[in-house]
Scaffold this motif. Structure first.
Motif, short mmCIF file in Angstrom:
data_model
loop_
_atom_site.label_atom_id
_atom_site.label_comp_id
_atom_site.label_asym_id
_atom_site.label_seq_id
_atom_site.Cartn_x
_atom_site.Cartn_y
_atom_site.Cartn_z
N VAL A 1 38.84 -78.96 53.88
CA VAL A 1 38.76 -77.92 52.96
C VAL A 1 39.81 -76.71 53.39
CG1 VAL A 1 36.17 -77.96 52.42
CG2 VAL A 1 36.98 -76.55 54.25
N PRO A 2 40.58 -76.22 52.34
CA PRO A 2 41.49 -75.07 52.46
C PRO A 2 40.98 -74.03 53.58
CG PRO A 2 41.43 -75.58 50.36
CD PRO A 2 40.18 -76.41 51.11
N ASP A 3 41.74 -73.44 54.39
CA ASP A 3 41.00 -72.39 55.02
C ASP A 3 40.86 -71.34 53.98
OD1 ASP A 3 41.35 -73.85 57.37
OD2 ASP A 3 42.94 -72.73 58.23
N GLY A 4 39.75 -70.54 54.33
CA GLY A 4 39.55 -69.55 53.60
C GLY A 4 38.38 -69.78 52.42
N SER A 5 38.08 -71.14 52.23
CA SER A 5 37.06 -71.56 51.08
C SER A 5 35.59 -71.02 51.66
CB SER A 5 37.04 -73.11 51.34
OG SER A 5 38.28 -73.66 50.99
N LYS A 6 35.10 -70.55 50.70
CA LYS A 6 33.66 -69.78 51.06
C LYS A 6 32.52 -70.60 50.83
CE LYS A 6 35.60 -65.44 49.83
NZ LYS A 6 36.26 -64.76 48.62
N THR A 7 32.37 -71.35 49.79
CA THR A 7 30.99 -71.92 49.43
C THR A 7 31.09 -73.60 49.00
OG1 THR A 7 30.56 -69.71 48.51
CG2 THR A 7 28.88 -71.56 48.11
N LEU A 8 30.21 -74.16 49.43
CA LEU A 8 30.10 -75.62 49.35
C LEU A 8 28.98 -75.56 48.40
CD1 LEU A 8 30.51 -77.63 52.35
CD2 LEU A 8 32.13 -77.73 50.38
N VAL A 9 29.02 -76.62 47.12
CA VAL A 9 27.92 -76.93 46.34
C VAL A 9 27.50 -78.35 46.31
CG1 VAL A 9 27.31 -76.78 43.95
CG2 VAL A 9 28.86 -75.36 44.59
N PHE A 10 26.20 -78.52 46.69
CA PHE A 10 25.77 -79.76 46.93
C PHE A 10 24.72 -80.33 45.71
CE2 PHE A 10 26.60 -80.68 51.47
CZ PHE A 10 26.93 -79.49 51.70
N SER A 11 25.05 -81.14 45.10
CA SER A 11 24.32 -81.41 43.94
C SER A 11 23.66 -82.94 43.74
CB SER A 11 25.17 -81.01 42.69
OG SER A 11 26.26 -81.67 42.49
N PHE A 12 22.56 -83.28 43.33
CA PHE A 12 22.26 -84.69 43.26
C PHE A 12 21.17 -84.69 42.08
CE2 PHE A 12 19.61 -88.35 44.64
CZ PHE A 12 20.61 -89.46 44.69
N ILE A 13 21.22 -85.84 41.27
CA ILE A 13 20.07 -85.84 40.31
C ILE A 13 18.71 -85.96 41.15
CG2 ILE A 13 19.14 -87.66 38.62
CD1 ILE A 13 22.27 -88.52 38.06
N GLY A 14 17.97 -85.05 40.24
CA GLY A 14 16.61 -84.91 40.63
C GLY A 14 16.23 -83.99 41.76
N MET A 15 17.27 -83.25 42.22
CA MET A 15 17.36 -82.27 43.42
C MET A 15 17.87 -81.08 42.95
SD MET A 15 16.21 -83.95 46.18
CE MET A 15 15.96 -85.80 46.43
N GLU A 16 17.19 -80.18 43.55
CA GLU A 16 17.79 -78.56 43.22
C GLU A 16 19.08 -78.68 43.75
OE1 GLU A 16 16.32 -76.72 41.28
OE2 GLU A 16 14.27 -76.92 41.41
N THR A 17 19.99 -78.11 42.86
CA THR A 17 21.51 -77.79 43.52
C THR A 17 21.39 -76.92 44.52
OG1 THR A 17 22.34 -78.55 41.43
CG2 THR A 17 23.96 -77.21 42.84
N GLN A 18 22.29 -76.90 45.60
CA GLN A 18 22.21 -75.87 46.56
C GLN A 18 23.87 -75.32 46.99
OE1 GLN A 18 20.68 -76.17 50.36
NE2 GLN A 18 18.76 -77.54 49.74
N THR A 19 23.87 -74.23 46.81
CA THR A 19 25.00 -73.57 47.67
C THR A 19 24.91 -73.27 49.06
OG1 THR A 19 24.50 -71.56 46.44
CG2 THR A 19 25.82 -72.91 45.20
N VAL A 20 25.70 -73.66 49.68
CA VAL A 20 25.70 -73.15 51.14
C VAL A 20 27.10 -72.41 51.62
CG1 VAL A 20 25.83 -74.17 53.76
CG2 VAL A 20 24.50 -75.12 51.61
N ASN A 21 27.15 -71.25 52.26
CA ASN A 21 28.23 -70.68 52.69
C ASN A 21 29.03 -71.23 53.85
OD1 ASN A 21 28.17 -68.83 50.60
ND2 ASN A 21 26.55 -67.16 51.63
N ILE A 22 30.32 -71.36 53.72
CA ILE A 22 30.99 -71.92 54.94
C ILE A 22 31.02 -70.79 56.08
CG2 ILE A 22 33.12 -72.99 55.62
CD1 ILE A 22 33.39 -73.82 52.61
N THR A 23 30.63 -71.16 57.11
CA THR A 23 30.62 -70.41 58.39
C THR A 23 31.87 -70.94 59.21
OG1 THR A 23 29.11 -71.43 59.39
CG2 THR A 23 28.50 -69.59 57.76
N SER A 24 31.94 -70.27 60.40
CA SER A 24 32.91 -70.94 61.40
C SER A 24 32.46 -72.18 61.73
CB SER A 24 33.10 -70.07 62.63
OG SER A 24 31.53 -69.82 63.16
N SER A 25 31.07 -72.49 61.77
CA SER A 25 30.67 -73.94 62.31
C SER A 25 31.34 -75.06 61.11
CB SER A 25 29.11 -73.96 61.90
OG SER A 25 28.80 -75.26 62.17
N LYS A 26 31.69 -76.12 61.82
CA LYS A 26 32.39 -77.03 60.95
C LYS A 26 31.43 -78.15 60.59
CE LYS A 26 36.48 -75.23 60.82
NZ LYS A 26 36.54 -74.26 59.89
#
Lengths: 1055, 504
Positions: A67-92
């Motif tokens: 991901v380019p530096d400065g990216s903020k949020t990842l979106v995880f999606s899958f059929i039959g699952m609730e979509t989740q958004t997760v903030n990108i922290t310093s942890s890789k």
């Protein structure tokens, strides 16, 4: 158009450059499921701000994303699952646990006209096929890959063998006597032409392949089988036999540029080998009297006469023998050739398929370009099939409201030296099958005599197999374009309109020769045959769609559409006989020329609607209607209407009992009408000219079919109920369907008494009923840690009955011949009919006073061509990246009339004719005798003890005695259809590389028969191949090429 | 994207909608679309084109049949490969003549019936219809007639008419058609399309009368009054007297560009097949004893030292075949590149007249007509006059002896004069009992030449109620059932050497 695509492509590349130009870092992680803590493969992971950056989790649930530096949020999606958004922290490292969505199983499926629907809302049965099932354990004709995978679908490959042929596809039994019983194939919403032009008959003819066989499996994104009229009701007059929807791949909006490579290589070898007796030689009566004798170098030599083909003579005892028609072979010892001499005729076939696809997109535009190359070498020497295809798909969200989508597939297919299907003795399989056991194929290799004629052990037919493969030449080239342009526009947020124009057109250029020197008056100086086919079908449709929530709990959608279909087909050809120049095969050198030109055209116009109502999340009602106007019907019957209604009730939603026992449950019911209109030109009477003139005078004749001025459409009414269940926390899925279907107003060119002066009369009458059950069970048998064992079973049963034909006519012959295939009133469709051995009431064979077989007095039903049960069982084991999958498919019930047995019985080549000691040649039966000691039904008999001659015992039990019973064999089989072992490289291995996904599989198709009828096994014949794709052909084993086993490698790489 | 462009797009979509809806509303051109460009409708078809087709195909078929089972039954031909012929089989031909010829000749009759300028054409078609039908009914007995092949308004299941009805009607039709010929002036001729007589009305009349004579003689043992009524009616009318008036059709000379179906099939056979076509035993059995000068014309002698002209019996067992490997084969007249297929010749007409006189139906001279019959046949094959004289003086030819012996001679000479007309040979053999036939020991369901063909299996599927009634009426659908005109008592005769092997 071209410029635009190029521009889009360049834009994609530019964007990709941008991605890499920025400073970036890699984020990795694992996604697991909350319910069972197991890794979740296939989860889409994208950057929220820039959805073009994204990936999918691998089989271990792991992902790795730059991901380019400065990216903020990842979106995880899958059929039959609730979509989740997760903030990108310093942890890789980001690990995500996904929760099941409250709306479980909201699987989206593609239905008629490409309309995407939630599966749970459907009130009818349909089944999707995963694209991997089509590409890994690959079939060149993608239809064959469906075998055993879809409940209720019957597939048989052509006896043309391997790559070259068409495929018989039938859903839920045969409903039409003469109409097409094949489903319609629709690619990206556009119907394609799936006919086998100039199809072979049971005697001879080439199978140049069908339409679906032209499609490159690597381009397929999904395949939906709409099984019954309810699912296919929107296709009206073309939906009666079900519809197979193929959706091809598009570029992905979110991913930037991706490249997919798929390489497949398979070896083909016969998986059955014809077997023969190896004791007895040519002649009759078990002696050598058919042979002449000659004295050569003081030695007495037997001479095999030029007319002899039957093997009812004396033992192959090593005596010196020569062949009258092939003196060039010299004197040979009279011994049997090894059984595998026939097997050695074939070579190992190979198929290479390479596909590369480049896809890319921006947030508004996507593009996918794929190139594919398939090269197949048949197991028959000199026979091959090549196919190249280019596919371009582009779409664009031009504005918020306007979307355009377009595709062009160009396919070029070239076949060389195809082998004829059918039982003609001049065809290759027959020629090999009747080869006298004493003749070495090696001798035949020198296939041409000095004077240019064909060399063989016998004059006339059968032809020398090498003469067929080396001298008969044919070539066919098909250029095909399938494509569409679609535009949709959202008029408001609840109303949209979509227009689509699609086409499928192709030309087939065919050239075939009969070489000079071939036996037969018309062949001796050779023949050439040029044919050019042009087929085109255009469809334009317009859909107006409204959808939204009507009240708080009531949602609805409504669709209004029109369709215009125009179909034209023309053949222009010329055949020439009597070529005056040696070895120059061109029509210019033919002394006699026979032109051929036939053109047909058909149009239908349609208006249709479809309305859906949904109450809360559990009750769905669909109503559809379609009115068709067809040009092929009678003037007063051109317009006809087909309605359908279906209901789906998700009962688990009403109880709100989200227990682990029943996770999901649905009941469905539907009623629908669909139909079949007619082929063109069946409503007018007239005359035609003979092709041949007499002394310059043309000759005319009245046409042989009485037309029907008021021709109506065929009508299929169908009722279906079913249940979908998901149990034990989704570990067990059950899908059950019962259907009942009736097809009336059959358009039949009914055969009428020859005394009418016609052979057929077009009528609208008769009814065929089909009813059946379909069951699909998907289970996760075992799941521990990373090991998973899935088992999928599908099973179907169909029963058909011809309930009526025309008053006074009880039978319609579907195929004539030694045994006829008929539709008889009160009986299932496709009875095999012929004579039995004469028996008394106790079932004892009644032989004549000489101890010979007698034919029964009446023609009787000997069997039926339709299976009772079809099914497939797939087991898939996966552990980490390794997947092992095996499929067994089976058939129970139904019979086949075997022409291989006919030959082996008539010619004395069969293994079952080996026992020829006098005591083996006594028919186990009785002789009528007033002084006999056996009494059955008031008639006295004595036990037969008369020993017959070998041909009297064997050949007269079948072909010679006009007894067909003995050649009708059960068609049951269990086949180990498919095995594949796949390994997907874990993504962490790939993270340092440019690669995204690598999968390697070893695949095998048609491995072996676990069971087939002992008679087929003994003869070394497959019970599955058919000479063409008509229903009746499935009941005749017409001496096709041996079916083949393919073993190969598949490599899939994407980056 | 600006609003203006969107509007343009919208307008385009609207246009597409209008176009599609307009197309959908339109079914007016459907009739044109569904008209086959190669269909010839009945306002366009010329009856003469159909007439040519019927003549050519039916004449060639009757000739071709002599190279098959009918030829073997008639004993003009024997095949090396055919098996047991005295076992029931599915006899689809000549039942398929309804489709091939009857329906088409009926179309010619229909298409010419309204036009007074086609009065002669109409009569010729009616005559030809009788020619087609008499062979069909001779083969099966009762067959569909009044309801058969009536056109596109077909009766799906035509009833069977008795052979007596059919013969009565055919005789009447021939009488009427003969009278119809030339009855109206200013006629449109078939011209060259009439490949039999080039539209010649006089020849057609002679043929019609001669055919009527054949039919009348055929039924004389079954209905003598019907026979004598028609015989007396035609005996003084114009008949085929000279070979130049024969109804015959010459096959086309073979060439690279000529289709095989127009060429002499025996010639074709010898071009491509190494198996010879054998001659049947009975024809040689009656020609050898009189040293018939036509033998070298009809047959090619074998290498057999004693009896090079003897033919091959049918129903030989494997052992019995051994002495019959050397037998006479087709002769020069048949093997030639062209062959004149005989529909009816002058010789037959004289033999018919001779039999009519013999039966005291007419007052002509039995013997003179018998001799003229032989002379016409000899003339047809260009036999030397000296040989003809010798032949006529041969003790076995001279018309003497008992009544039965005389009848045998007339019948036998007629049988020889109709060489290779298989349908006629078989019918006359059944009617008269001559020549007597020697058969091998291969067992059939009967041990003589079948008296008829059984009905095709197809009829039991497609016309069951009618065929069952017919089968019942004729006394069972069996090979041994005698057709209506087959009434001569004591038939079939046994060959005097039936128990001797080999018979010669």
């Amino acid at each position: 158009m071209k410029k635009k695509i190029f521009a889009t492509f360049m834009t994609v590349l530019f964007l990709l450059g941008n991605v890499f130009a920025q400073r970036s870092s890699t984020i990795t992680g694992t996604v697991t499921s909350a319910s069972d803590n197991l890794p979740l493969p296939g989860v889409t992971v994208v950057l929220q701000d820039s959805p073009t950056v994204g990936t999918i989790t691998d089989v271990d649930g792991e992902f790795s994303l730059m991901v380019p530096d400065g990216s903020k949020t990842l979106v995880f999606s899958f059929i039959g699952m609730e979509t989740q958004t997760v903030n990108i922290t310093s942890s890789k490292v980001i690990n995500v646990i996904m929760e099941a969505s409250s709306e479980m199983l909201e699987e989206i499926v593609v239905t008629a006209f490409g309309i995407e629907r939630e599966k749970k809302a459907l009130g009818y049965s349909m089944q999707e096929v995963r694209p991997e099932d089509l590409t890994e354990a690959r079939e060149v004709n993608v239809a064959n890959a469906l075998k055993g995978k879809v409940a209720g679908v019957h597939i048989n490959p052509s006896s043309a063998g391997g790559a070259a042929g068409s495929s018989y596809v039938n859903i839920r039994g045969n409903s039409s006597l003469t109409g097409d019983n094949k489903p319609m194939f629709v690619v990206d919403g556009v119907p394609i032409d799936n006919q086998t032009i100039d199809k072979p008959n049971d005697f001879d003819g080439f199978d140049f392949g069908d339409g679906v066989g032209n499609i490159n499996p690597d381009n397929i994104a999904s395949m939906s089988v709409l099984k019954g009229p309810a699912a296919a009701a929107l296709y009206g007059s073309r939906g009666a036999n079900g519809v197979i929807l193929i959706t091809t791949k598009t570029g992905v909006l979110k991913k930037g540029v991706g490249v997919e490579l798929n390489s497949n290589f398979t070896f083909d070898t016969p998986n059955v080998h014809p077997t023969f007796q190896n004791t007895w030689g040519g002649g009759y009566d078990g002696d050598y009297n058919s042979f002449d004798t000659k004295i050569i170098d003081g030695q007495e030599v037997s001479v095999w006469p030029a007319w002899l083909i039957d093997n009812w003579g004396g033992r192959m005892d090593g005596r010196p023998i020569m062949y009258e028609y092939a003196p060039e072979w010299g004197v040979q010892p009279y011994t049997a050739q090894p059984t595998d001499n026939i097997a050695n005729f074939f070579r190992t076939g190979t198929t290479f398929t390479n596909t590369v696809a480049i896809s890319g997109g921006t947030d508004r535009n996507t593009l996918r370009l794929s190139l594919s190359d398939m090269r197949n070498q048949s197991i028959v020497p000199n026979s091959s099939l090549n196919r190249q295809s280019v596919s371009i798909r582009a779409n664009s969200q031009v504005s918020e409201k306007l979307f355009v989508d377009a595709k062009v597939d160009y396919i070029r297919q070239e076949g060389n030296n195809r082998i004829q299907n059918g039982i003609a003795l001049i065809n290759l399989p027959s020629s090999l099958g009747v080869l006298p056991r004493s003749v070495d194929l090696e001798w035949m290799k020198d296939y041409r005599k000095e004077d240019g004629r064909m060399q063989s052990y016998k004059s006339g037919s059968p032809y020398n197999p090498y003469w067929i493969t080396e001298r008969f030449k044919n070539n066919d080239v098909r250029d095909r374009i399938m494509g569409f342009v679609l535009t949709s526009y959202d008029i408001t947020n609840w109303l949209s309109i979509q227009g689509r124009i699609g086409t499928d057109f192709y030309t087939d250029k065919r050239f075939a020769i009969i070489p000079q020197g071939t036996p037969g008056a018309a062949n001796i100086n050779g023949q050439v045959n040029n044919t050019m086919w042009k087929v085109r079908e255009d469809n334009s449709d317009l859909l107006l769609t409204a959808s939204g929530n009507l009240f708080s709990d009531l949602s609805g959608s409504f669709l209004l559409g029109t369709n215009h279909m125009n179909r034209e087909q023309e053949v222009v050809g010329i055949r020439g006989e009597n070529l005056s120049i040696p070895e120059l095969y061109h029509i210019n050198f033919a002394a006699q020329k026979f032109p051929r030109n036939y053109y047909e055209k058909k149009q239908t116009n349609s208006v249709f609607f479809s309305g859906q109502l949904g109450y809360k999340n559990y009750l769905y009602l669909d109503i559809t209607g379609r009115n068709d106007w067809s040009s092929t019907l009678g003037l007063n019957n051109q317009s006809f209407f087909y309605p359908s209604v279906s209901l789906s009730y998700v009962f688990t939603e009403t109880f709100n009992t989200n227990t682990d026992l029943i996770t999901f449950g649905k009941l469905r019911a539907s009623y629908a009408q669909a139909g079949n209109d007619a082929n063109p030109y069946q409503t007018k009477a007239g005359y035609s000219y003979n092709a041949i003139s007499f002394d310059g005078l043309r000759m005319g004749t009245i046409n042989s079919t009485i037309p029907l001025l008021d021709l109506k459409n065929e009508l299929t009414e169908s009722f279906e109920i079913g249940m979908d269940l998901s149990l034990f926390n989704n570990r067990l899925g059950i899908d059950f369907t019962y259907y009942k279907q009736s097809t009336t107003n059959q358009i039949i060119p009914i055969e009428i008494s020859a005394a009418t002066g016609f052979s057929n009369r077009m009528i609208n009458a008769g009814e065929i009923r089909n009813n059946g059950l379909e069951l699909m069970i998907n289970t996760v048998v075992l799941q521990t840690g990373q090991f998973r064992w899935n088992m999928d079973l599908n099973l179907s049963h169909n029963k058909s009955k011809v309930t009526s034909l025309v008053p006074g006519i009880d039978s319609h012959t579907l195929l004539g011949g030694s045994a006829t295939i008929e539709a008889r009133v009160g009986e299932p469709y496709g009875n095999i009919v012929g004579y039995r051995i004469k028996r008394n009431e106790a079932g004892q064979a009644v032989v004549d006073e000489n101890g010979k077989w007698q034919r029964g007095d009446n023609i009787e039903v000997l069997g039926n061509i339709q299976p009772d049960f079809l099914g497939g069982l797939t087991n898939t084991f996966s552990y980490k990246g390794i997947t092992l999958s095996g499929m067994i498919d089976f058939r129970v019930g139904g019979q086949i009339f075997s022409f291989s047995k006919y030959d082996q019985m008539a010619k004395g080549t069969g293994k079952f004719t080996e026992a020829r000691a006098p005591e083996n040649l006594i028919v186990d039966g009785v002789i009528e005798d007033p002084n006999g000691d056996i009494e059955v039904g008031g008639i006295k008999y004595r036990k037969n003890d008369i020993s017959l001659l070998p041909h009297q015992y064997y050949a007269e039990q079948g072909p010679w005695g006009e007894i067909s019973e003995t050649m009708v064999i059960d068609a049951d089989y269990v086949s180990l259809r498919e095995i594949s072992l796949g390994y997907t490289l874990p993504s962490r291995l790939l993270e340092k590389t440019f690669l995204n996904n690598v999968k390697l599989s070893i695949v095998g198709r048609n491995i072996l028969y676990l069971y087939r009828d002992p008679e087929f096994k003994l003869m070394g014949i497959s019970p599955e191949s058919a000479f063409n794709t008509e229903a009746y052909a499935q009941g005749v084993e017409a001496r096709g090429l041996p079916s083949t086993r393919s073993v190969g490698l598949n490599l899939f790489v994407s980056f | 994207m600006n609003i203006m462009r969107e509007n343009i797009v919208l307008k385009k979509i609207a246009t597409v909608i209008i176009v599609i809806l307009t197309i959908n509303a339109c079914t007016s051109n459907f009739e044109d679309i569904n008209t086959n460009p190669i269909l010839i409708t009945d306002d366009v078809i010329s009856p003469s084109v159909i007439f040519t087709g019927v003549l050519k195909n039916s004449i060639f078929a009757s000739y071709g049949d002599t190279g098959g089972i009918i030829g073997e039954f008639s004993q003009y031909y024997a095949s090396q490969s055919s098996g047991n012929l005295l076992r029931q089989s599915n006899y689809t031909s000549p039942f398929n003549w309804y489709r091939n010829y009857v329906i088409n000749i009926n179309e010619v009759i229909r298409l010419t019936s309204e036009d007074p300028r086609k009065n002669d054409q109409n009569a010729m078609a009616r005559i030809w219809k009788a020619w087609i039908y008499h062979m069909m009914t001779d083969a099966y007995g009762d067959i569909p007639y009044s309801e058969a092949a009536i056109g596109v308004d077909a009766i799906n299941q035509p009833k069977y008419d008795t052979q007596e009805t059919i013969y009565t009607d055919m005789l009447n039709e021939l009488k009427l058609a003969s009278a119809q010929l030339g009855s109206i002036g200013d006629q449109e001729s078939f011209g060259n399309a009439d490949i039999l007589y080039k539209g010649d009305v006089d020849n057609w009349r002679k043929f019609a009368n001669s055919l009527r004579l054949r039919l009348a003689i055929r039924v004389r043992f079954a209905n003598e009054s019907l026979a004598s009524q028609h015989i007396n009616d035609v005996i003084n009318a114009p008949l085929i007297d000279e070979n130049s008036e024969n109804a015959s059709l010459k096959t086309l000379p073979p060439s690279a560009s000529e289709n095989a179906s127009n060429v002499n099939f025996v010639y074709n056979h010898y071009q491509t097949n190494i198996t010879p076509m054998y001659v049947g035993f009975a024809i040689t059995d009656v020609m050898i004893p009189t040293d018939d000068p036509r033998m070298p014309i009809f047959f090619t002698p074998s290498q057999h030292p004693e009896s090079p002209y003897r033919g091959r019996p049918i129903q030989l067992t494997q052992e019995q075949k051994v002495p019959y490997e050397e037998v006479a084969t087709m002769g020069p007249v048949l093997k030639a590149d062209t062959y004149e297929i005989i529909v009816m010749n002058a010789a037959e007409v004289y033999f018919l007249r001779s039999e009519a006189a013999f039966a005291n139906i007419t007052n002509e001279s039995t013997e003179n007509l018998y001799i003229t019959g032989i002379e016409r046949s000899m003339e047809q094959y260009n036999v030397d006059e000296a040989d003809v004289t010798d032949f006529l003086n041969h003790e076995k030819v001279v018309l003497n002896g008992t009544n039965e012996e005389q009848f045998e001679k007339i019948s036998t000479q007629k049988y020889i004069s109709m060489f290779f007309q298989g349908h006629q040979g078989w019918a006359e053999m059944r009617r008269t009992g001559y020549p007597k036939v020697w058969l091998g020991n291969e067992l059939g369901v009967i041990d003589y030449i079948p008296r008829r063909f059984t009905y095709p299996n197809d009829e039991y599927l497609k016309n069951e109620s009618n065929v069952s009634v017919a089968a019942n009426n004729i006394g069972g659908d069996k090979l041994e059932t005698r057709v209506w005109w087959d009434k001569r008592p004591g038939l079939p005769f046994r060959h005097p050497l039936q128990d001797v092997f080999p018979p010669n």
